[in-house]
Write a protein that holds these residues in place. Structure first.
Motif, PDB file in Angstrom:
ATOM      1  N   UNK A  60      27.304  -4.030 -49.611  1.00  0.00           N
ATOM      2  CA  UNK A  60      26.043  -4.505 -50.162  1.00  0.00           C
ATOM      3  C   UNK A  60      25.307  -5.365 -49.146  1.00  0.00           C
ATOM      4  N   UNK A  61      24.085  -4.964 -48.844  1.00  0.00           N
ATOM      5  CA  UNK A  61      23.204  -5.717 -47.953  1.00  0.00           C
ATOM      6  C   UNK A  61      22.185  -6.433 -48.823  1.00  0.00           C
ATOM      7  N   UNK A  62      22.157  -7.754 -48.773  1.00  0.00           N
ATOM      8  CA  UNK A  62      21.258  -8.552 -49.605  1.00  0.00           C
ATOM      9  C   UNK A  62      20.159  -9.148 -48.739  1.00  0.00           C
ATOM     10  N   UNK A  63      18.907  -8.918 -49.153  1.00  0.00           N
ATOM     11  CA  UNK A  63      17.771  -9.507 -48.467  1.00  0.00           C
ATOM     12  C   UNK A  63      17.329 -10.736 -49.255  1.00  0.00           C
ATOM     13  N   UNK A  64      17.576 -11.908 -48.674  1.00  0.00           N
ATOM     14  CA  UNK A  64      17.197 -13.153 -49.321  1.00  0.00           C
ATOM     15  C   UNK A  64      15.925 -13.730 -48.752  1.00  0.00           C
ATOM     16  N   UNK A  65      15.069 -12.882 -48.190  1.00  0.00           N
ATOM     17  CA  UNK A  65      13.828 -13.329 -47.562  1.00  0.00           C
ATOM     18  C   UNK A  65      12.762 -13.616 -48.620  1.00  0.00           C
ATOM     19  N   UNK A  66      11.701 -14.366 -48.258  1.00  0.00           N
ATOM     20  CA  UNK A  66      10.580 -14.552 -49.186  1.00  0.00           C
ATOM     21  C   UNK A  66       9.970 -13.213 -49.575  1.00  0.00           C
ATOM     22  N   UNK A  67       9.315 -13.168 -50.732  1.00  0.00           N
ATOM     23  CA  UNK A  67       8.749 -11.914 -51.236  1.00  0.00           C
ATOM     24  C   UNK A  67       7.889 -11.196 -50.206  1.00  0.00           C
ATOM     25  N   UNK A  86      24.407   0.002 -49.994  1.00  0.00           N
ATOM     26  CA  UNK A  86      23.331  -0.374 -50.911  1.00  0.00           C
ATOM     27  C   UNK A  86      22.629  -1.612 -50.391  1.00  0.00           C
ATOM     28  N   UNK A  87      21.309  -1.624 -50.520  1.00  0.00           N
ATOM     29  CA  UNK A  87      20.517  -2.793 -50.150  1.00  0.00           C
ATOM     30  C   UNK A  87      19.792  -3.298 -51.383  1.00  0.00           C
ATOM     31  N   UNK A  88      19.781  -4.614 -51.562  1.00  0.00           N
ATOM     32  CA  UNK A  88      19.103  -5.205 -52.714  1.00  0.00           C
ATOM     33  C   UNK A  88      18.384  -6.476 -52.288  1.00  0.00           C
ATOM     34  N   UNK A  89      17.162  -6.662 -52.795  1.00  0.00           N
ATOM     35  CA  UNK A  89      16.500  -7.945 -52.575  1.00  0.00           C
ATOM     36  C   UNK A  89      16.695  -8.818 -53.811  1.00  0.00           C
ATOM     37  N   UNK A  90      16.274 -10.075 -53.721  1.00  0.00           N
ATOM     38  CA  UNK A  90      16.549 -11.046 -54.777  1.00  0.00           C
ATOM     39  C   UNK A  90      15.293 -11.496 -55.506  1.00  0.00           C
ATOM     40  N   UNK A  91      14.182 -10.807 -55.298  1.00  0.00           N
ATOM     41  CA  UNK A  91      12.913 -11.220 -55.896  1.00  0.00           C
ATOM     42  C   UNK A  91      12.793 -10.737 -57.336  1.00  0.00           C
ATOM     43  N   UNK A  92      12.479 -11.655 -58.237  1.00  0.00           N
ATOM     44  CA  UNK A  92      12.235 -11.266 -59.613  1.00  0.00           C
ATOM     45  C   UNK A  92      10.891 -10.610 -59.808  1.00  0.00           C
ATOM     46  N   UNK A  93      10.000 -10.758 -58.829  1.00  0.00           N
ATOM     47  CA  UNK A  93       8.641 -10.217 -58.929  1.00  0.00           C
ATOM     48  C   UNK A  93       8.463  -8.898 -58.192  1.00  0.00           C
ATOM     49  N   UNK A  94       8.966  -8.821 -56.964  1.00  0.00           N
ATOM     50  CA  UNK A  94       8.659  -7.693 -56.080  1.00  0.00           C
ATOM     51  C   UNK A  94       9.335  -6.400 -56.520  1.00  0.00           C
ATOM     52  N   UNK A  95       8.613  -5.304 -56.368  1.00  0.00           N
ATOM     53  CA  UNK A  95       9.154  -3.977 -56.665  1.00  0.00           C
ATOM     54  C   UNK A  95      10.256  -3.622 -55.676  1.00  0.00           C
ATOM     55  N   UNK A  96      11.204  -2.812 -56.138  1.00  0.00           N
ATOM     56  CA  UNK A  96      12.234  -2.345 -55.217  1.00  0.00           C
ATOM     57  C   UNK A  96      11.651  -1.338 -54.227  1.00  0.00           C
ATOM     58  N   UNK A  97      10.409  -0.896 -54.474  1.00  0.00           N
ATOM     59  CA  UNK A  97       9.754   0.008 -53.527  1.00  0.00           C
ATOM     60  C   UNK A  97       9.584  -0.643 -52.160  1.00  0.00           C
ATOM     61  N   UNK A  98       9.643  -1.951 -52.106  1.00  0.00           N
ATOM     62  CA  UNK A  98       9.518  -2.641 -50.811  1.00  0.00           C
ATOM     63  C   UNK A  98      10.724  -2.373 -49.911  1.00  0.00           C
ATOM     64  N   UNK A  99      11.763  -1.768 -50.482  1.00  0.00           N
ATOM     65  CA  UNK A  99      12.950  -1.426 -49.689  1.00  0.00           C
ATOM     66  C   UNK A  99      13.007   0.054 -49.330  1.00  0.00           C
ATOM     67  N   UNK A 100      11.925   0.780 -49.564  1.00  0.00           N
ATOM     68  CA  UNK A 100      11.953   2.230 -49.360  1.00  0.00           C
ATOM     69  C   UNK A 100      12.261   2.633 -47.929  1.00  0.00           C
TER      70      UNK A 100
END
Length: 281
Positions: A60-67, A86-100
């Motif tokens: 698991x790759x976690x992106x803890x960067x700002x939105x 698998x890659x996952x960001x931690x933003x409650x707002x941002x779409x997962x499309x930002x990881x496309x």
């Protein structure tokens, strides 16, 4: 814990750092790559890897960067794909499309958003157990991985549709900011009266309990709900004598409470009308 995961965290700040510290305590393997500031919590000093290109293979790759930096970070990582499943960001707002960009190079993508306040990596890590988290993914495999990881940290989880994230996050932000803001106004009023804010702990705690047991609108009490205009006017005069800004803040909170109390009263009246066969003509 049944499975020891290999994690890589890009940007171990308040959220990423909290998860990384909690993951280490839970027995997972963790590597971290710092963001632009280069800062890293002392508890994670030995996990630091200088460049993302030097990361070990991970689950698991976690992106803890700002939105606003999620998409740019994903594009940069995709140019030299990290060995991750698998890659996952931690933003409650941002779409997962930002990881496309990472999805295009073979990684599954998703989001894990802890529904918890994380004021610092250390305090956040301690607060994670017993909280909940929203999970958004495009595959059940990624969802299962994120659920398993959350569970290993003592976090329960729920699925959240990507398109509904802005509304969900607005709710989360309102809890975090609204409660603290209202208590901040209360603290100023208590201080002006020569009363320690700590004296209101029992009141605040019971109000929160009532909100979750009865519902927030049903838990509303006080002169605004009763319609005691003279008392409210007296409150405003007293606050105005301390500070026009403090009176303004109290007025804003009171107006919102009055609006919600009015909605509650109208809903209650409508229910009584229906029970009686409709409103009187």
């Amino acid at each position: 814990m049944s499975t020891r995961l290999r994690l890589a965290v890009i940007g171990p700040g308040r959220a990423g750092g909290a998860l990384a510290i909690a993951a280490l305590a839970a027995g997972h393997s963790v590597e971290t790559v710092t963001g632009p500031s280069g800062a890293i919590p002392p508890a994670l000093a030995e996990t630091r890897v200088k460049q993302a290109g030097r990361l070990s293979p991970c689950d698991l790759l976690i992106l803890g960067t700002p939105d606003d930096a999620i998409e740019e970070t994903a594009l940069r990582l995709a140019a030299d794909p990290p060995p991750a499943g698998t890659a996952a960001h931690l933003s409650g707002f941002a779409s997962i499309a930002r990881l496309e960009a990472l999805e295009r190079v073979g990684l599954e993508i998703g989001c894990l958003h802890p529904l918890q306040t994380l004021p610092s990596p250390q305090r956040g890590a301690a607060a994670l157990a017993g909280s909940t988290a929203a999970i958004t993914t495009r595959s059940e495999h990624a969802a299962a991985l994120l659920r398993s990881f959350a569970r290993s940290l003592g976090i329960s989880s729920f699925r959240l549709e990507d398109r509904l994230k802005p509304l969900y996050h607005a709710g989360a932000a309102t809890v975090a900011l609204g409660v603290a803001t209202a208590l901040g106004v209360a603290a100023d009023l208590f201080e002006a009266a020569g009363v320690s804010f700590s004296q209101s702990r029992g009141l605040a705690t019971q109000v929160l309990e009532n909100c979750f047991e009865m519902g927030p609108d049903q838990a509303l009490t006080g002169p605004v709900v009763r319609g005691d205009r003279g008392t409210i006017t007296g409150h405003l005069r007293a606050a105005e004598a301390v500070s026009p800004e403090l009176a303004h803040q109290y007025r804003l909170i009171g107006r919102t409470a009055a609006h919600r109390a009015g909605d509650r009263g109208e809903a209650h009246q409508a229910k009584r009308d229906r029970s009686a066969g409709g409103p009187p003509s």
